[in-house]
Design a protein around this motif. Structure first.
Motif, PDB file in Angstrom:
ATOM      1  N   ARG A   1       0.666  -1.313   0.039  1.00  0.00           N
ATOM      2  CA  ARG A   1       0.285   0.111  -0.010  1.00  0.00           C
ATOM      3  C   ARG A   1       0.921   1.054  -0.168  1.00  0.00           C
ATOM      4  NH1 ARG A   1      -4.220   3.264  -1.304  1.00  0.00           N
ATOM      5  NH2 ARG A   1      -4.974   4.438   0.498  1.00  0.00           N
ATOM      6  N   PHE A   2       1.904   1.342   0.756  1.00  0.00           N
ATOM      7  CA  PHE A   2       2.728   2.342   0.873  1.00  0.00           C
ATOM      8  C   PHE A   2       3.524   2.781  -0.451  1.00  0.00           C
ATOM      9  CE2 PHE A   2       7.110   4.247   1.513  1.00  0.00           C
ATOM     10  CZ  PHE A   2       6.762   5.458   2.282  1.00  0.00           C
ATOM     11  N   GLU A   3       3.915   1.646  -1.086  1.00  0.00           N
ATOM     12  CA  GLU A   3       4.398   1.719  -2.855  1.00  0.00           C
ATOM     13  C   GLU A   3       3.641   2.276  -3.613  1.00  0.00           C
ATOM     14  OE1 GLU A   3       7.650   1.441  -3.252  1.00  0.00           O
ATOM     15  OE2 GLU A   3       8.385   0.768  -1.354  1.00  0.00           O
ATOM     16  N   HIS A   4       2.279   1.855  -3.365  1.00  0.00           N
ATOM     17  CA  HIS A   4       1.212   2.327  -4.293  1.00  0.00           C
ATOM     18  C   HIS A   4       0.905   3.802  -3.843  1.00  0.00           C
ATOM     19  CE1 HIS A   4      -2.582   2.702  -6.443  1.00  0.00           C
ATOM     20  NE2 HIS A   4      -3.178   3.130  -5.561  1.00  0.00           N
ATOM     21  N   LEU A   5       1.019   4.302  -2.748  1.00  0.00           N
ATOM     22  CA  LEU A   5       0.923   5.703  -2.305  1.00  0.00           C
ATOM     23  C   LEU A   5       2.023   6.501  -2.969  1.00  0.00           C
ATOM     24  CD1 LEU A   5      -0.480   5.444   1.109  1.00  0.00           C
ATOM     25  CD2 LEU A   5      -1.813   6.009  -0.720  1.00  0.00           C
ATOM     26  N   VAL A   6       3.119   6.032  -2.918  1.00  0.00           N
ATOM     27  CA  VAL A   6       4.375   6.713  -3.545  1.00  0.00           C
ATOM     28  C   VAL A   6       4.036   7.016  -4.891  1.00  0.00           C
ATOM     29  CG1 VAL A   6       6.626   6.708  -3.864  1.00  0.00           C
ATOM     30  CG2 VAL A   6       5.848   6.086  -1.442  1.00  0.00           C
TER      31      VAL A   6
ATOM     32  N   LEU B   1       0.051  11.952   8.792  1.00  0.00           N
ATOM     33  CA  LEU B   1       1.278  12.901   8.513  1.00  0.00           C
ATOM     34  C   LEU B   1       2.365  12.369   8.528  1.00  0.00           C
ATOM     35  CD1 LEU B   1      -0.358  16.177  10.380  1.00  0.00           C
ATOM     36  CD2 LEU B   1      -0.487  15.501   7.814  1.00  0.00           C
ATOM     37  N   THR B   2       2.740  11.712   9.393  1.00  0.00           N
ATOM     38  CA  THR B   2       4.187  10.994   9.257  1.00  0.00           C
ATOM     39  C   THR B   2       4.054  10.112   8.133  1.00  0.00           C
ATOM     40  OG1 THR B   2       4.067  10.662  11.636  1.00  0.00           O
ATOM     41  CG2 THR B   2       5.164   9.378  10.611  1.00  0.00           C
ATOM     42  N   THR B   3       3.005   9.319   7.620  1.00  0.00           N
ATOM     43  CA  THR B   3       3.193   8.221   6.520  1.00  0.00           C
ATOM     44  C   THR B   3       3.311   9.422   5.202  1.00  0.00           C
ATOM     45  OG1 THR B   3       1.713   7.030   7.329  1.00  0.00           O
ATOM     46  CG2 THR B   3       1.821   7.100   5.101  1.00  0.00           C
ATOM     47  N   LEU B   4       2.670  10.401   5.114  1.00  0.00           N
ATOM     48  CA  LEU B   4       2.836  11.538   4.033  1.00  0.00           C
ATOM     49  C   LEU B   4       4.254  12.198   3.873  1.00  0.00           C
ATOM     50  CD1 LEU B   4       0.772  12.588   2.099  1.00  0.00           C
ATOM     51  CD2 LEU B   4       0.299  14.437   3.418  1.00  0.00           C
ATOM     52  N   HIS B   5       4.861  12.315   5.280  1.00  0.00           N
ATOM     53  CA  HIS B   5       6.388  12.656   5.246  1.00  0.00           C
ATOM     54  C   HIS B   5       7.439  11.533   4.595  1.00  0.00           C
ATOM     55  CE1 HIS B   5       6.892  16.422   7.390  1.00  0.00           C
ATOM     56  NE2 HIS B   5       5.882  16.222   8.099  1.00  0.00           N
ATOM     57  N   ARG B   6       6.880  10.452   5.021  1.00  0.00           N
ATOM     58  CA  ARG B   6       7.784   9.275   4.528  1.00  0.00           C
ATOM     59  C   ARG B   6       7.615   9.188   3.030  1.00  0.00           C
ATOM     60  NH1 ARG B   6       5.482   4.231   7.026  1.00  0.00           N
ATOM     61  NH2 ARG B   6       6.982   3.372   5.557  1.00  0.00           N
TER      62      ARG B   6
ATOM     63  N   VAL C   1      -2.590  19.652   3.060  1.00  0.00           N
ATOM     64  CA  VAL C   1      -1.002  19.802   2.905  1.00  0.00           C
ATOM     65  C   VAL C   1      -0.632  19.942   1.239  1.00  0.00           C
ATOM     66  CG1 VAL C   1       0.971  18.462   3.445  1.00  0.00           C
ATOM     67  CG2 VAL C   1      -1.008  17.986   4.905  1.00  0.00           C
ATOM     68  N   LEU C   2       0.313  20.808   1.307  1.00  0.00           N
ATOM     69  CA  LEU C   2       1.237  20.964  -0.004  1.00  0.00           C
ATOM     70  C   LEU C   2       2.315  20.140  -0.101  1.00  0.00           C
ATOM     71  CD1 LEU C   2       1.236  22.892  -2.482  1.00  0.00           C
ATOM     72  CD2 LEU C   2       2.655  24.378  -1.389  1.00  0.00           C
ATOM     73  N   ILE C   3       2.375  19.451  -1.445  1.00  0.00           N
ATOM     74  CA  ILE C   3       3.562  18.630  -1.667  1.00  0.00           C
ATOM     75  C   ILE C   3       4.224  19.299  -2.805  1.00  0.00           C
ATOM     76  CG2 ILE C   3       4.425  16.395  -2.068  1.00  0.00           C
ATOM     77  CD1 ILE C   3       3.005  16.581   0.373  1.00  0.00           C
ATOM     78  N   ARG C   4       5.416  19.543  -2.552  1.00  0.00           N
ATOM     79  CA  ARG C   4       6.384  20.639  -3.858  1.00  0.00           C
ATOM     80  C   ARG C   4       7.666  19.591  -4.029  1.00  0.00           C
ATOM     81  NH1 ARG C   4       6.662  26.729  -2.904  1.00  0.00           N
ATOM     82  NH2 ARG C   4       4.567  26.444  -3.572  1.00  0.00           N
ATOM     83  N   LYS C   5       7.547  19.554  -5.183  1.00  0.00           N
ATOM     84  CA  LYS C   5       9.141  19.047  -5.538  1.00  0.00           C
ATOM     85  C   LYS C   5       9.399  19.564  -7.278  1.00  0.00           C
ATOM     86  CE  LYS C   5      11.428  14.553  -6.982  1.00  0.00           C
ATOM     87  NZ  LYS C   5      11.906  15.134  -8.215  1.00  0.00           N
ATOM     88  N   VAL C   6      10.593  20.316  -6.908  1.00  0.00           N
ATOM     89  CA  VAL C   6      10.963  20.726  -8.394  1.00  0.00           C
ATOM     90  C   VAL C   6      11.288  19.783  -9.322  1.00  0.00           C
ATOM     91  CG1 VAL C   6      12.728  22.166  -9.545  1.00  0.00           C
ATOM     92  CG2 VAL C   6      11.900  22.742  -7.331  1.00  0.00           C
ATOM     93  N   PRO C   7      10.737  19.469 -10.570  1.00  0.00           N
ATOM     94  CA  PRO C   7      11.307  18.491 -11.721  1.00  0.00           C
ATOM     95  C   PRO C   7      12.663  18.485 -11.649  1.00  0.00           C
ATOM     96  CG  PRO C   7       9.272  19.588 -12.292  1.00  0.00           C
ATOM     97  CD  PRO C   7       9.926  20.284 -11.035  1.00  0.00           C
ATOM     98  N   ASP C   8      13.122  17.210 -11.971  1.00  0.00           N
ATOM     99  CA  ASP C   8      14.760  16.992 -12.016  1.00  0.00           C
ATOM    100  C   ASP C   8      15.362  17.788 -13.112  1.00  0.00           C
ATOM    101  OD1 ASP C   8      14.437  15.124  -9.866  1.00  0.00           O
ATOM    102  OD2 ASP C   8      14.110  13.533 -11.119  1.00  0.00           O
ATOM    103  N   ASP C   9      14.694  18.016 -14.066  1.00  0.00           N
ATOM    104  CA  ASP C   9      14.840  18.554 -15.373  1.00  0.00           C
ATOM    105  C   ASP C   9      14.906  20.047 -15.397  1.00  0.00           C
ATOM    106  OD1 ASP C   9      12.314  18.728 -15.476  1.00  0.00           O
ATOM    107  OD2 ASP C   9      12.099  18.034 -17.644  1.00  0.00           O
ATOM    108  N   GLN C  10      14.421  20.634 -14.058  1.00  0.00           N
ATOM    109  CA  GLN C  10      14.298  22.358 -13.975  1.00  0.00           C
ATOM    110  C   GLN C  10      14.799  22.790 -12.855  1.00  0.00           C
ATOM    111  OE1 GLN C  10      10.094  23.724 -14.467  1.00  0.00           O
ATOM    112  NE2 GLN C  10       9.485  22.037 -15.757  1.00  0.00           N
TER     113      GLN C  10
END
Length: 589
Positions: A76-81, A119-124, A154-163
């Motif tokens: 389930r965790f891998e699916h969420l990721v 929230l802990t799961t979301l952090h992971r 909750v806001l999740i932010r990740k700059v794309p690898d190519d930017q």
């Protein structure tokens, strides 16, 4: 985001709702609270039972909420990721999670232990994909239970690898002396104005702008946000390079002229630089005056999403500010606009406004701020931090797969570098060392050139993607062969030029007869060229008292004729033949 969820987060006093009980307001979440706690609990239960799902636009991907993320199994965790990676890709680096909300929109809520575990799961999950999370807000859902139940966003932010960073462009428009440059100076410099325009001095490019206090050219300013949503500006960074290195998200402001005699410059900024949004600044003490309607009409005609900032509220009484707000609401609700104004009064409203603004083109957030006292400037920053791009990853990929087309807006000569051009990449990908052709010249020819170094916001960049603005170094290429309005395209495109073209126009307000031989200034992207009307199909002439023309070319290019004063919202459509003249410079289509 659903409007009912916005109501739950709304609070009367505008305080941050972290951990505190908030009352429900049926209008935009910013009004008067119910009289008793019992009434509040009753309304919250009603909200949970009658939660209506908000239909997102075609551009924004639908991101379902998560009810609970407590101790998931490994599979389930891998699916969420994997799901988080997809959400970030569709949101071009950003995604919002709603914890404690069912897929059908019902506000269930979680206990304190379950919320902490979720929230802990979301952090992971965020650590797994290399992203950062920021809790935007959370509130209690009262079901008369023994323990309080809460929901969180909750806001999740990740700059794309190519930017290097996420980038949004905001065009700043409005009447002269409405406080546009001063507001940008306060936002980007991090210091309040002294009431006499000190904050705007760093934005001016010419001596006469400093002397008159009025913008006559196009200037660019940047405001950054790091991965945690904190502001990054010149108050902590000395140079633009430092801001770009520290920021995960960048807001590029395009400061446009407000005076009517600089209307050509304003139109050029709106058509050439392809802003994602337009910020209309209105002075609280003067209201809708001068070129405010013209700028609003141009943004609507070009289909640029618009939000409104009412400035100088420190100079007016509350009654005057409310009168200006009502005046704007009447204009926005007219048939020519069909907008739904949303007055932002607290942080929760700002979060909801950013999400609804991206989901629905009809929502128009309205902010009331002061550049002197700093009133509500933090709400505007929250809005800029959360607002997502309108185009999704699929549209971006389709543009990148096309042939390269870079539109030249500025030309410079830099010592030890040579000729440098600035502009926007409309399609394709541009890399260092690419061979392109530039034109058309007066004779309709194209010249070969090689792209040297590339810079975005004064920072080195190896790859430029569709929709991004940058400057390109061309080495020893002869500057006299270049002019504004040219394009740099891939040789495989085999570009075609023309002197005569057909356009479909929408006639708004014009004080003269529009007929054969009429002379206009045509704006097509970054091209600004004088033209004459060769023929009007189906009519000898067009006569519409006190109306001005706005033209839209059938191939998704935009044209505007600058004659008289633009108002809203009469329309008259016809097809017209135009021919370019004056300097006989051809236009690339």
């Amino acid at each position: 985001m659903d409007a009912r969820l916005s109501e739950l987060f709304g609070s009367e006093n505008g305080h941050d709702c972290g951990g505190s009980r908030t009352e429900v307001n049926p209008v935009y979440g910013c009004g008067r609270a119910p009289a008793t706690k019992r009434a509040s609990a009753k309304k919250k239960r009603a909200n949970a039972r009658h939660f209506h799902s908000f239909k997102p636009s075609n551009n924004a991907p639908y991101l379902p909420p998560e009810l609970k993320l407590v101790d998931p199994t490994q599979s389930r965790f891998e699916h969420l990721v994997t799901q988080m990676k997809w959400r970030l890709q569709e949101g071009r680096g950003e995604a919002v999670y709603q914890i404690g909300v069912e897929d059908n929109g019902m506000l269930v809520g979680l206990s304190e232990d379950d919320m902490r575990a979720s929230l802990t799961t979301l952090h992971r999950m965020a650590e797994k994909v290399g992203a950062d999370i920021t809790i935007l807000r959370h509130a209690e859902v009262d079901y008369d239970t023994d323990q309080p139940l809460t929901i969180a966003e909750v806001l999740i932010r990740k700059v794309p690898d190519d930017q290097q960073f996420l980038d949004l462009r905001v065009a700043v428009i409005g009447n002269v002396d409405s406080g546009k440059s001063t507001l940008l100076g306060v936002l980007t410099q991090g210091e309040l104005d002294n009431g006499r325009g000190r904050a705007r001095l760093n934005l001016f490019r010419h001596l006469h702008e400093i002397q008159t206090g009025r913008t006559s050219s196009i200037s660019f300013e940047i405001l950054g946000f790091n991965s945690k949503g904190e502001v990054v500006n010149y108050s902590e960074s000395r140079t633009a390079e430092e801001i770009c290195e520290s920021a995960s998200k960048m807001i590029t402001f395009i400061d446009l002229a407000g005076h009517h005699k600089y209307l050509k410059t304003t139109i050029f900024g709106l058509t050439s630089y392809c802003p994602d949004f337009a910020m209309l600044v209105v002075s609280a003490n003067t209201g809708i005056a001068g070129t405010t309607r013209e700028h609003l009409g141009l943004a609507l005609a070009l289909k640029v999403p618009i939000f409104i900032v009412i400035s100088k509220v420190d100079l007016c009484t509350r009654a005057t500010v409310e009168r200006t707000v009502r005046q704007l609401e009447r204009v926005l609700k007219q048939p020519g606009c069909n907008k739904v104004p949303m007055v932002v009064a607290n942080k929760d409203d700002a979060v909801a406004a950013a999400q609804q603004f991206a989901q629905s083109p009809n929502i128009t957030p309205v902010f009331t701020v002061s550049s002197v006292s700093g009133e509500n400037l933090d709400l505007l920053k929250v809005f800029f931090n959360i607002i997502p791009p309108l185009s999704n990853s699929k549209e971006q990929e389709e543009l990148m797969q096309q042939l390269t087309e870079f539109q030249v807006d500025e030309i410079y000569t830099v010592p030890e570098v040579g000729t440098v051009v600035g502009g926007t990449l409309y399609s394709g990908i541009c890399r260092e060392g690419d061979d392109l052709v530039v034109g058309p010249t007066d004779s309709g020819q194209f010249h070969k050139l090689t792209v040297g170094s590339i810079q975005r916001n004064r920072s080195a960049c190896r790859v430029l993607r569709a929709g991004q603005a940058a400057t390109l170094a061309l080495g020893n290429f002869d500057r006299t062969l270049l002019r504004k309005g040219m394009v740099m395209v891939s040789p495989e495109m085999d570009p075609t030029i023309c002197w005569i073209f057909e356009a479909e126009i929408v006639l708004l307000f014009h004080s003269k007869t529009f007929h054969k031989g009429f002379q206009v200034t045509v704006h097509i992207g970054n091209v600004r060229q004088t033209a004459t009307v060769e023929a009007v199909y189906g009519k000898v002439s067009l006569w519409l008292l006190e109306q001005q023309t706005y033209m839209r070319w059938t191939h998704n290019w935009s044209l505007a004729a600058e004659c008289g004063h633009l108002e809203l919202p009469l329309f008259l459509t016809t097809s017209i033949f135009f021919s370019l003249f004056y300097t006989t410079i051809p236009v690339l289509f």
